[in-house]
Motif scaffolding. Sequence first.
Motif, PDB file in Angstrom:
ATOM      1  N   TYR A   1     142.532 -26.979  37.332  1.00 17.29           N
ATOM      2  CA  TYR A   1     141.412 -26.101  37.650  1.00 17.29           C
ATOM      3  C   TYR A   1     140.174 -26.569  36.898  1.00 17.29           C
ATOM      4  O   TYR A   1     140.218 -26.782  35.682  1.00 17.29           O
ATOM      5  CB  TYR A   1     141.748 -24.658  37.286  1.00 17.29           C
ATOM      6  CG  TYR A   1     142.677 -24.021  38.282  1.00 17.29           C
ATOM      7  CD1 TYR A   1     144.015 -24.403  38.356  1.00 17.29           C
ATOM      8  CD2 TYR A   1     142.221 -23.053  39.179  1.00 17.29           C
ATOM      9  CE1 TYR A   1     144.877 -23.839  39.295  1.00 17.29           C
ATOM     10  CE2 TYR A   1     143.065 -22.487  40.116  1.00 17.29           C
ATOM     11  CZ  TYR A   1     144.395 -22.879  40.165  1.00 17.29           C
ATOM     12  OH  TYR A   1     145.235 -22.315  41.097  1.00 17.29           O
TER      13      TYR A   1
ATOM     14  N   CYS B   1     135.937 -26.090  36.155  1.00 18.06           N
ATOM     15  CA  CYS B   1     134.748 -25.265  36.105  1.00 18.06           C
ATOM     16  C   CYS B   1     133.559 -26.162  36.442  1.00 18.06           C
ATOM     17  O   CYS B   1     133.521 -27.325  36.029  1.00 18.06           O
ATOM     18  CB  CYS B   1     134.627 -24.693  34.696  1.00 18.06           C
ATOM     19  SG  CYS B   1     133.141 -23.802  34.341  1.00 18.06           S
TER      20      CYS B   1
ATOM     21  N   ALA C   1     136.339 -20.198  43.680  1.00 22.04           N
ATOM     22  CA  ALA C   1     135.449 -19.053  43.557  1.00 22.04           C
ATOM     23  C   ALA C   1     134.128 -19.495  42.957  1.00 22.04           C
ATOM     24  O   ALA C   1     134.043 -20.537  42.310  1.00 22.04           O
ATOM     25  CB  ALA C   1     136.084 -17.970  42.689  1.00 22.04           C
TER      26      ALA C   1
ATOM     27  N   TYR D   1     134.885 -16.737  33.735  1.00 25.32           N
ATOM     28  CA  TYR D   1     136.316 -16.489  33.702  1.00 25.32           C
ATOM     29  C   TYR D   1     136.893 -16.512  35.119  1.00 25.32           C
ATOM     30  O   TYR D   1     136.200 -16.229  36.099  1.00 25.32           O
ATOM     31  CB  TYR D   1     136.606 -15.118  33.073  1.00 25.32           C
ATOM     32  CG  TYR D   1     135.975 -14.931  31.715  1.00 25.32           C
ATOM     33  CD1 TYR D   1     134.734 -14.314  31.583  1.00 25.32           C
ATOM     34  CD2 TYR D   1     136.624 -15.380  30.563  1.00 25.32           C
ATOM     35  CE1 TYR D   1     134.148 -14.132  30.345  1.00 25.32           C
ATOM     36  CE2 TYR D   1     136.045 -15.212  29.319  1.00 25.32           C
ATOM     37  CZ  TYR D   1     134.810 -14.583  29.209  1.00 25.32           C
ATOM     38  OH  TYR D   1     134.239 -14.424  27.981  1.00 25.32           O
ATOM     39  N   LEU D   2     138.176 -16.827  35.169  1.00 25.08           N
ATOM     40  CA  LEU D   2     138.912 -16.724  36.425  1.00 25.08           C
ATOM     41  C   LEU D   2     140.223 -16.017  36.122  1.00 25.08           C
ATOM     42  O   LEU D   2     141.110 -16.582  35.489  1.00 25.08           O
ATOM     43  CB  LEU D   2     139.171 -18.099  37.045  1.00 25.08           C
ATOM     44  CG  LEU D   2     139.815 -18.063  38.429  1.00 25.08           C
ATOM     45  CD1 LEU D   2     138.831 -17.483  39.452  1.00 25.08           C
ATOM     46  CD2 LEU D   2     140.278 -19.455  38.855  1.00 25.08           C
TER      47      LEU D   2
ATOM     48  N   TRP E   1     134.544 -22.307  40.306  1.00 22.39           N
ATOM     49  CA  TRP E   1     135.877 -22.815  39.970  1.00 22.39           C
ATOM     50  C   TRP E   1     136.407 -23.569  41.188  1.00 22.39           C
ATOM     51  O   TRP E   1     136.322 -23.084  42.328  1.00 22.39           O
ATOM     52  CB  TRP E   1     136.836 -21.690  39.620  1.00 22.39           C
ATOM     53  CG  TRP E   1     136.623 -21.072  38.279  1.00 22.39           C
ATOM     54  CD1 TRP E   1     135.964 -19.923  37.992  1.00 22.39           C
ATOM     55  CD2 TRP E   1     137.117 -21.573  37.019  1.00 22.39           C
ATOM     56  NE1 TRP E   1     135.986 -19.677  36.642  1.00 22.39           N
ATOM     57  CE2 TRP E   1     136.697 -20.674  36.022  1.00 22.39           C
ATOM     58  CE3 TRP E   1     137.861 -22.694  36.641  1.00 22.39           C
ATOM     59  CZ2 TRP E   1     136.999 -20.849  34.672  1.00 22.39           C
ATOM     60  CZ3 TRP E   1     138.161 -22.869  35.304  1.00 22.39           C
ATOM     61  CH2 TRP E   1     137.734 -21.964  34.337  1.00 22.39           C
TER      62      TRP E   1
ATOM     63  N   TYR F   1     134.672 -16.245  47.304  1.00 23.45           N
ATOM     64  CA  TYR F   1     136.052 -16.670  47.095  1.00 23.45           C
ATOM     65  C   TYR F   1     136.563 -17.448  48.311  1.00 23.45           C
ATOM     66  O   TYR F   1     136.161 -17.189  49.454  1.00 23.45           O
ATOM     67  CB  TYR F   1     136.976 -15.473  46.881  1.00 23.45           C
ATOM     68  CG  TYR F   1     136.691 -14.683  45.645  1.00 23.45           C
ATOM     69  CD1 TYR F   1     135.835 -13.587  45.675  1.00 23.45           C
ATOM     70  CD2 TYR F   1     137.274 -15.028  44.423  1.00 23.45           C
ATOM     71  CE1 TYR F   1     135.562 -12.856  44.527  1.00 23.45           C
ATOM     72  CE2 TYR F   1     137.010 -14.309  43.278  1.00 23.45           C
ATOM     73  CZ  TYR F   1     136.158 -13.220  43.340  1.00 23.45           C
ATOM     74  OH  TYR F   1     135.899 -12.496  42.197  1.00 23.45           O
TER      75      TYR F   1
ATOM     76  N   MET G   1     143.616 -14.769  37.393  1.00 20.72           N
ATOM     77  CA  MET G   1     144.509 -15.136  38.488  1.00 20.72           C
ATOM     78  C   MET G   1     145.769 -14.291  38.396  1.00 20.72           C
ATOM     79  O   MET G   1     146.486 -14.351  37.390  1.00 20.72           O
ATOM     80  CB  MET G   1     144.863 -16.622  38.406  1.00 20.72           C
ATOM     81  CG  MET G   1     143.650 -17.539  38.348  1.00 20.72           C
ATOM     82  SD  MET G   1     144.081 -19.286  38.398  1.00 20.72           S
ATOM     83  CE  MET G   1     144.957 -19.451  36.840  1.00 20.72           C
TER      84      MET G   1
ATOM     85  N   ARG H   1     144.489 -16.104  32.763  1.00 18.81           N
ATOM     86  CA  ARG H   1     143.034 -15.970  32.750  1.00 18.81           C
ATOM     87  C   ARG H   1     142.438 -17.267  32.217  1.00 18.81           C
ATOM     88  O   ARG H   1     142.662 -17.614  31.056  1.00 18.81           O
ATOM     89  CB  ARG H   1     142.601 -14.807  31.874  1.00 18.81           C
ATOM     90  CG  ARG H   1     141.116 -14.476  31.987  1.00 18.81           C
ATOM     91  CD  ARG H   1     140.693 -13.534  30.902  1.00 18.81           C
ATOM     92  NE  ARG H   1     139.385 -12.932  31.164  1.00 18.81           N
ATOM     93  CZ  ARG H   1     138.603 -12.437  30.208  1.00 18.81           C
ATOM     94  NH1 ARG H   1     138.982 -12.469  28.947  1.00 18.81           N
ATOM     95  NH2 ARG H   1     137.423 -11.904  30.529  1.00 18.81           N
TER      96      ARG H   1
ATOM     97  N   ILE I   1     136.568 -13.771  39.730  1.00 21.18           N
ATOM     98  CA  ILE I   1     135.647 -14.531  38.883  1.00 21.18           C
ATOM     99  C   ILE I   1     134.681 -13.561  38.217  1.00 21.18           C
ATOM    100  O   ILE I   1     134.257 -12.570  38.824  1.00 21.18           O
ATOM    101  CB  ILE I   1     134.897 -15.611  39.695  1.00 21.18           C
ATOM    102  CG1 ILE I   1     134.119 -16.550  38.781  1.00 21.18           C
ATOM    103  CG2 ILE I   1     134.010 -14.975  40.754  1.00 21.18           C
ATOM    104  CD1 ILE I   1     133.546 -17.768  39.511  1.00 21.18           C
TER     105      ILE I   1
ATOM    106  N   THR J   1     129.500 -12.851  44.288  1.00 19.72           N
ATOM    107  CA  THR J   1     130.685 -13.675  44.111  1.00 19.72           C
ATOM    108  C   THR J   1     131.172 -14.157  45.479  1.00 19.72           C
ATOM    109  O   THR J   1     130.907 -13.522  46.515  1.00 19.72           O
ATOM    110  CB  THR J   1     131.822 -12.912  43.418  1.00 19.72           C
ATOM    111  OG1 THR J   1     132.117 -11.722  44.171  1.00 19.72           O
ATOM    112  CG2 THR J   1     131.430 -12.524  42.006  1.00 19.72           C
TER     113      THR J   1
ATOM    114  N   PHE K   1     142.526 -13.516  42.963  1.00 24.76           N
ATOM    115  CA  PHE K   1     141.701 -14.146  41.939  1.00 24.76           C
ATOM    116  C   PHE K   1     140.386 -13.389  41.797  1.00 24.76           C
ATOM    117  O   PHE K   1     139.815 -12.918  42.786  1.00 24.76           O
ATOM    118  CB  PHE K   1     141.394 -15.593  42.334  1.00 24.76           C
ATOM    119  CG  PHE K   1     142.565 -16.543  42.209  1.00 24.76           C
ATOM    120  CD1 PHE K   1     143.867 -16.092  42.155  1.00 24.76           C
ATOM    121  CD2 PHE K   1     142.337 -17.905  42.150  1.00 24.76           C
ATOM    122  CE1 PHE K   1     144.942 -16.967  42.032  1.00 24.76           C
ATOM    123  CE2 PHE K   1     143.388 -18.806  42.037  1.00 24.76           C
ATOM    124  CZ  PHE K   1     144.687 -18.339  41.983  1.00 24.76           C
TER     125      PHE K   1
END
Length: 121
Positions: A92, A94, A49, A78-79, A36, A60, A81, A19, A70, A58, A68
Amino acid sequence: QVRLVESGGGLVQAGGSLRLSCEASGRSFSRYVMGWFRQAPGKEREFVAAINWSGSITDYADSLKGRFTISRDNAKVYLQMNSLKPEDTAVYYCAARMGPTSTRDREYDYWGQGTQVTVSS
Protein backbone atom coordinates in the motif's frame (compact mmCIF):
# COMPACT_ATOMS: atom_id res chain seq x y z
CA GLN A 1 8.70 18.99 -1.79
CA VAL A 2 6.74 16.47 0.27
CA ARG A 3 8.20 13.38 1.88
CA LEU A 4 5.80 10.56 2.71
CA VAL A 5 6.38 7.63 5.05
CA GLU A 6 3.80 4.86 5.46
CA SER A 7 3.40 2.63 8.48
CA GLY A 8 0.92 0.22 10.00
CA GLY A 9 1.13 -2.65 7.58
CA GLY A 10 1.49 -6.23 8.69
CA LEU A 11 0.00 -9.70 8.74
CA VAL A 12 -3.66 -10.07 9.67
CA GLN A 13 -6.23 -12.83 9.40
CA ALA A 14 -9.17 -12.54 7.05
CA GLY A 15 -11.94 -10.53 8.67
CA GLY A 16 -9.49 -8.48 10.69
CA SER A 17 -8.63 -4.79 10.55
CA LEU A 18 -5.58 -2.64 10.04
CA ARG A 19 -5.02 1.09 10.15
CA LEU A 20 -2.36 2.48 7.86
CA SER A 21 -0.75 5.83 8.50
CA CYS A 22 1.16 8.10 6.19
CA GLU A 23 3.23 10.82 7.77
CA ALA A 24 4.04 13.78 5.59
CA SER A 25 6.82 16.26 5.97
CA GLY A 26 7.50 19.30 3.92
CA ARG A 27 5.78 22.49 3.11
CA SER A 28 2.07 22.97 2.69
CA PHE A 29 1.00 19.39 3.43
CA SER A 30 -2.45 20.61 4.33
CA ARG A 31 -2.91 21.89 0.77
CA TYR A 32 -2.29 18.53 -0.89
CA VAL A 33 -4.76 15.94 -1.99
CA MET A 34 -3.72 12.62 -0.50
CA GLY A 35 -4.31 9.22 -2.01
CA TRP A 36 -3.80 5.56 -1.20
CA PHE A 37 -2.93 3.05 -3.88
CA ARG A 38 -1.99 -0.60 -3.73
CA GLN A 39 -0.10 -3.08 -5.83
CA ALA A 40 -0.45 -6.83 -5.52
CA PRO A 41 2.20 -9.22 -6.88
CA GLY A 42 1.96 -9.49 -10.64
CA LYS A 43 -0.70 -6.80 -10.88
CA GLU A 44 -0.78 -3.13 -11.76
CA ARG A 45 -1.01 -0.50 -9.10
CA GLU A 46 -4.62 0.39 -8.37
CA PHE A 47 -6.46 3.24 -6.73
CA VAL A 48 -7.79 2.70 -3.22
CA ALA A 49 -8.95 6.05 -1.84
CA ALA A 50 -8.30 9.78 -1.92
CA ILE A 51 -9.11 12.77 0.26
CA ASN A 52 -8.99 16.47 -0.45
CA TRP A 53 -7.05 19.05 1.54
CA SER A 54 -9.84 19.79 3.99
CA GLY A 55 -11.14 16.25 4.35
CA SER A 56 -14.53 17.27 3.03
CA ILE A 57 -14.24 15.20 -0.15
CA THR A 58 -13.33 11.55 -0.26
CA ASP A 59 -13.27 9.08 -3.10
CA TYR A 60 -13.03 5.30 -3.01
CA ALA A 61 -12.58 2.44 -5.39
CA ASP A 62 -16.05 1.01 -5.86
CA SER A 63 -15.00 -2.43 -4.71
CA LEU A 64 -13.70 -1.08 -1.40
CA LYS A 65 -16.54 1.21 -0.37
CA GLY A 66 -17.91 0.31 3.02
CA ARG A 67 -14.77 -1.49 4.16
CA PHE A 68 -12.06 1.16 3.83
CA THR A 69 -12.10 4.69 5.24
CA ILE A 70 -9.64 7.47 4.47
CA SER A 71 -9.11 10.39 6.84
CA ARG A 72 -6.49 13.01 7.63
CA ASP A 73 -5.28 15.43 10.24
CA ASN A 74 -2.66 18.17 10.17
CA ALA A 75 0.29 15.93 9.35
CA LYS A 76 -0.97 12.45 8.57
CA VAL A 77 -3.38 10.61 6.35
CA TYR A 78 -4.93 7.34 7.47
CA LEU A 79 -6.52 4.33 5.87
CA GLN A 80 -8.75 2.26 8.12
CA MET A 81 -9.26 -1.16 6.58
CA ASN A 82 -11.95 -3.45 7.98
CA SER A 83 -13.22 -6.91 7.07
CA LEU A 84 -9.98 -7.61 5.28
CA LYS A 85 -9.84 -10.31 2.64
CA PRO A 86 -6.91 -12.26 1.21
CA GLU A 87 -7.33 -10.32 -2.03
CA ASP A 88 -6.48 -7.14 -0.13
CA THR A 89 -2.92 -8.41 0.17
CA ALA A 90 -0.65 -5.85 -1.48
CA VAL A 91 1.90 -3.14 -0.93
CA TYR A 92 0.00 0.00 0.00
CA TYR A 93 1.34 3.37 -1.09
CA CYS A 94 0.56 6.87 0.05
CA ALA A 95 0.70 9.64 -2.54
CA ALA A 96 0.21 13.40 -2.75
CA ARG A 97 -0.80 15.89 -5.42
CA MET A 98 -2.06 19.41 -5.79
CA GLY A 99 -5.47 19.99 -7.31
CA PRO A 100 -8.63 17.89 -7.10
CA THR A 101 -8.81 14.29 -5.98
CA SER A 102 -7.81 11.80 -8.64
CA THR A 103 -7.95 8.06 -9.12
CA ARG A 104 -5.02 8.09 -11.57
CA ASP A 105 -1.63 7.29 -10.09
CA ARG A 106 0.20 9.24 -12.80
CA GLU A 107 -1.42 12.43 -11.54
CA TYR A 108 0.25 12.15 -8.14
CA ASP A 109 3.59 13.85 -7.68
CA TYR A 110 4.94 12.40 -4.45
CA TRP A 111 5.02 8.81 -3.22
CA GLY A 112 5.98 6.93 -0.13
CA GLN A 113 7.99 3.72 -0.09
CA GLY A 114 4.98 1.54 0.63
CA THR A 115 3.92 -0.74 3.45
CA GLN A 116 3.12 -4.43 3.06
CA VAL A 117 -0.31 -5.72 4.03
CA THR A 118 -0.79 -9.47 4.06
CA VAL A 119 -4.17 -11.03 4.78
CA SER A 120 -4.17 -14.74 5.54
CA SER A 121 -7.16 -16.97 4.89
